[in-house]
Design an enzyme around this catalytic site. Structure first.
Site, PDB file in Angstrom:
ATOM      1  N   GLU A 164       0.805  -1.233   0.000  1.00  0.00           N
ATOM      2  CA  GLU A 164       0.000   0.000   0.000  1.00  0.00           C
ATOM      3  C   GLU A 164       0.832   1.274   0.000  1.00  0.00           C
ATOM      4  O   GLU A 164       0.619   2.174   0.817  1.00  0.00           O
ATOM      5  CB  GLU A 164      -0.970  -0.025   1.183  1.00  0.00           C
ATOM      6  CG  GLU A 164      -1.861  -1.255   1.153  1.00  0.00           C
ATOM      7  CD  GLU A 164      -2.698  -1.462   2.409  1.00  0.00           C
ATOM      8  OE1 GLU A 164      -2.653  -0.615   3.305  1.00  0.00           O
ATOM      9  OE2 GLU A 164      -3.401  -2.487   2.473  1.00  0.00           O
ATOM     10  N   GLU A 274      -6.278 -10.448  -1.234  1.00  0.00           N
ATOM     11  CA  GLU A 274      -7.039 -10.233   0.018  1.00  0.00           C
ATOM     12  C   GLU A 274      -8.528 -10.128  -0.279  1.00  0.00           C
ATOM     13  O   GLU A 274      -9.230  -9.249   0.210  1.00  0.00           O
ATOM     14  CB  GLU A 274      -6.580  -8.943   0.723  1.00  0.00           C
ATOM     15  CG  GLU A 274      -5.098  -8.877   0.989  1.00  0.00           C
ATOM     16  CD  GLU A 274      -4.666  -7.664   1.802  1.00  0.00           C
ATOM     17  OE1 GLU A 274      -5.544  -6.937   2.325  1.00  0.00           O
ATOM     18  OE2 GLU A 274      -3.456  -7.446   1.928  1.00  0.00           O
TER      19      GLU A 274
HETATM   20  O1  G3I Z   1      -3.858  -7.497  18.904  1.00  0.00           O
HETATM   21  C1  G3I Z   1      -4.729  -6.534  19.497  1.00  0.00           C
HETATM   22  C2  G3I Z   1      -5.282  -7.033  20.770  1.00  0.00           C
HETATM   23  O2  G3I Z   1      -4.224  -7.191  21.701  1.00  0.00           O
HETATM   24  C3  G3I Z   1      -6.327  -6.041  21.289  1.00  0.00           C
HETATM   25  O3  G3I Z   1      -6.930  -6.553  22.436  1.00  0.00           O
HETATM   26  C4  G3I Z   1      -7.404  -5.782  20.239  1.00  0.00           C
HETATM   27  C5  G3I Z   1      -8.401  -4.712  20.660  1.00  0.00           C
HETATM   28  O4  G3I Z   1      -9.153  -4.251  19.565  1.00  0.00           O
HETATM   29  O5  G3I Z   1      -6.778  -5.319  19.070  1.00  0.00           O
HETATM   30  C6  G3I Z   1      -5.865  -6.268  18.520  1.00  0.00           C
HETATM   31  O6  G3I Z   1      -5.307  -5.728  17.386  1.00  0.00           O
HETATM   32  C7  G3I Z   1      -6.131  -5.691  16.231  1.00  0.00           C
HETATM   33  C8  G3I Z   1      -5.453  -6.520  15.155  1.00  0.00           C
HETATM   34  O7  G3I Z   1      -6.151  -6.397  13.936  1.00  0.00           O
HETATM   35  C9  G3I Z   1      -5.382  -7.994  15.526  1.00  0.00           C
HETATM   36  O8  G3I Z   1      -6.667  -8.505  15.673  1.00  0.00           O
HETATM   37  C10 G3I Z   1      -6.269  -4.249  15.787  1.00  0.00           C
HETATM   38  O9  G3I Z   1      -7.046  -3.534  16.731  1.00  0.00           O
HETATM   39  C11 G3I Z   1      -6.917  -4.178  14.424  1.00  0.00           C
HETATM   40  O10 G3I Z   1      -6.852  -2.839  13.958  1.00  0.00           O
HETATM   41  C12 G3I Z   1      -6.176  -5.079  13.461  1.00  0.00           C
HETATM   42  O11 G3I Z   1      -6.839  -5.035  12.224  1.00  0.00           O
HETATM   43  C13 G3I Z   1      -6.155  -5.574  11.116  1.00  0.00           C
HETATM   44  C14 G3I Z   1      -5.908  -4.487  10.089  1.00  0.00           C
HETATM   45  O12 G3I Z   1      -5.256  -5.048   8.961  1.00  0.00           O
HETATM   46  C15 G3I Z   1      -5.120  -3.345  10.693  1.00  0.00           C
HETATM   47  O13 G3I Z   1      -3.934  -3.112  10.238  1.00  0.00           O
HETATM   48  C16 G3I Z   1      -7.046  -6.630  10.480  1.00  0.00           C
HETATM   49  O14 G3I Z   1      -7.193  -7.728  11.390  1.00  0.00           O
HETATM   50  C17 G3I Z   1      -6.425  -7.139   9.177  1.00  0.00           C
HETATM   51  O15 G3I Z   1      -7.368  -7.931   8.501  1.00  0.00           O
HETATM   52  C18 G3I Z   1      -6.096  -5.949   8.287  1.00  0.00           C
HETATM   53  O16 G3I Z   1      -5.466  -6.450   7.135  1.00  0.00           O
HETATM   54  C19 G3I Z   1      -5.115  -5.480   6.125  1.00  0.00           C
HETATM   55  C20 G3I Z   1      -3.968  -6.052   5.360  1.00  0.00           C
HETATM   56  O17 G3I Z   1      -2.920  -6.399   6.240  1.00  0.00           O
HETATM   57  C21 G3I Z   1      -3.483  -5.083   4.304  1.00  0.00           C
HETATM   58  N1  G3I Z   1      -4.556  -4.699   3.422  1.00  0.00           N
HETATM   59  C22 G3I Z   1      -5.756  -4.195   4.074  1.00  0.00           C
HETATM   60  C23 G3I Z   1      -6.248  -5.183   5.117  1.00  0.00           C
HETATM   61  C24 G3I Z   1      -7.445  -4.618   5.743  1.00  0.00           C
HETATM   62  O18 G3I Z   1      -7.114  -3.429   6.442  1.00  0.00           O
END
Ligand code: G3I
Length: 377
Positions: A164, A274
């Protein structure tokens, strides 16, 4: 409160899953049932998952093993998961995923080495919190990539090296690179350097550029300028990942068809890296302004607030998946892999928007059957 129907649905789901081993290509009616085996001669079929405290159930693990032949770690190989601070490495969840895949002969895509999201600010801070110098940033980039790619050398089919890098704000006349920490600290060549560092550690791993919304409009034009330059400069890039975060209000069939041909003209392969198709609300791969997916609170309230999809919406989603898979097959000479971003409507970064092929109880949705039926002879 647990509904009385849930245990029954779980049991039916489990029985269904057990009846669908990966190598079994047909059900009682002679129809193929496994996604991976159905598309075996065309491309790999993948999904995103992780081993976290939110453990996958035996039913879910069986569904994964029976349908998918390649896995992308959804979060566990991202910079802040494995390298949260200078000199500190946390491999637990990533190691578990690699072990599971190896035990089950599932290939692995490394995701992701260089990104603006889920990357500690420490990478870009020097002494006293001042912005880091270019040389120090390059050294940190190199150490990060060498250590992670080196740890899994020989076990990873390919890496999403840079994720990205292109801005959402349109400007198709330029590469329009996103002003992330790496661009600020190093300059334009951070992308070239990232690919170089990954290649020198594991020359057999395929290296990818991965992005969303690059199949259309200005972002597509920018991606072509960027990729054309990288190819010209001899960067060891094998493929481009079109993420494919689509929705019923955003189904860019013609643009996708043309974009795949464009990337092919550059000598690149294409991954649909994805994929999901939301039934309601916005698609797209963009993070929230805070830099993440929806917060747990938002997710829970969305989950409760949304009514289940109607039969008509499920049919529209099934038609959309089928149309996309027909386009993928048309381009099977360049498409290496189609990866779904999650397992089910309970295991998705878009909860409440029902974007995947299995519902929240792990039962196949109409879209699952449509993908199987879309297989061309
Ligand atoms: O790990 C913490 C946990 O400790 C905490 O209790 C919890 C509270 O909300 O959050 C957890 O972290 C989350 C993490 O996913 C793991 O579940 C984050 O809040 C959450 O923002 C994060 O979201 C991920 C997102 O990327 C953020 O970067 C999504 O699961 C994941 O599907 C998404 O994937 C991205 C690709 O890598 C790149 N392309 C876009 C795609 C969607 O955004």
């Amino acid at each position: 409160m647990i509904s009385i129907r849930q245990p029954a649905r779980f049991y039916i789901g489990l029985c269904l899953a057990m009846l669908m081993p990966f190598h079994s290509t047909s059900d009682a009616a002679g129809q193929p049932r496994s996604l991976g085996s159905t598309y075996k001669s065309d491309f790999l079929i993948g999904m995103a998952m992780d081993f976290t405290s939110n453990e996958l159930t035996p039913t879910e693990l069986e569904l994964i093993k029976s349908n998918f032949n390649v896995v992308t770690p959804e979060n566990s190989m991202k910079p802040d998961s494995v390298h949260p601070a200078e000199g500190r490495w946390t491999w637990g969840n990533a190691d578990k995923l690699v072990q599971f895949c190896q035990e089950n002969k599932i290939q692995i895509i490394g995701h992701t080495l260089v990104w603006h999201g889920q990357t500690g600010k420490w990478f870009f801070k020097g002494e006293n919190g001042q912005p880091v110098s270019r040389d120090v940033a390059i050294e940190r980039l190199k150490e990060h990539i060498h250590t992670e790619v080196g740890r899994y050398k020989g076990k990873i089919k390919g890496w999403d090296v840079v994720n990205e890098a292109i801005n959402d704000k349109p400007n198709g006349d330029s590469e329009n690179l996103r002003n992330n920490g790496w661009l600020e600290a190093i300059g334009l060549d951070y992308i070239n350097l990232a690919f170089k560092f990954a290649h020198e550690v594991d020359p057999n791993a395929e290296l990818y550029y991965n992005d969303y919304n690059i199949e259309k409009g200005d972002k597509h034009k920018s991606s072509m300028l960027l990729l054309k330059r990288l190819v010209k400069e001899g960067v060891p890039i094998a493929a481009v990942g079109i993420q494919g975060h689509w929705g019923l209000n955003n189904l860019p069939y013609d643009e996708l068809d043309a974009a795949i041909a464009d990337y092919k003209s550059l000598g690149l392969k294409v991954n649909i890296s994805e994929m999901d198709v939301v039934i309601t609300g916005q698609g797209g791969g963009q993070l929230t302004p805070a830099g993440g997916a929806a917060s747990a609170h938002e997710r829970d309230s969305r989950r409760g607030a949304r009514t289940p999809p109607t039969a008509q919406q499920l049919k529209q989603q099934a038609d959309a998946y089928a149309t996309f898979f027909k386009i993928f097959q048309k381009h099977k000479d360049v498409i290496e892999r189609v990866t779904l971003w999650g397992l089910s409507d309970a295991r998705t970064w878009r909860p409440g928007q029902a974007p995947l092929l299995f519902d929240a109880q792990n039962s196949p949705k109409p879209a699952f059957a449509a993908v199987i039926a879309a297989k061309q002879p």
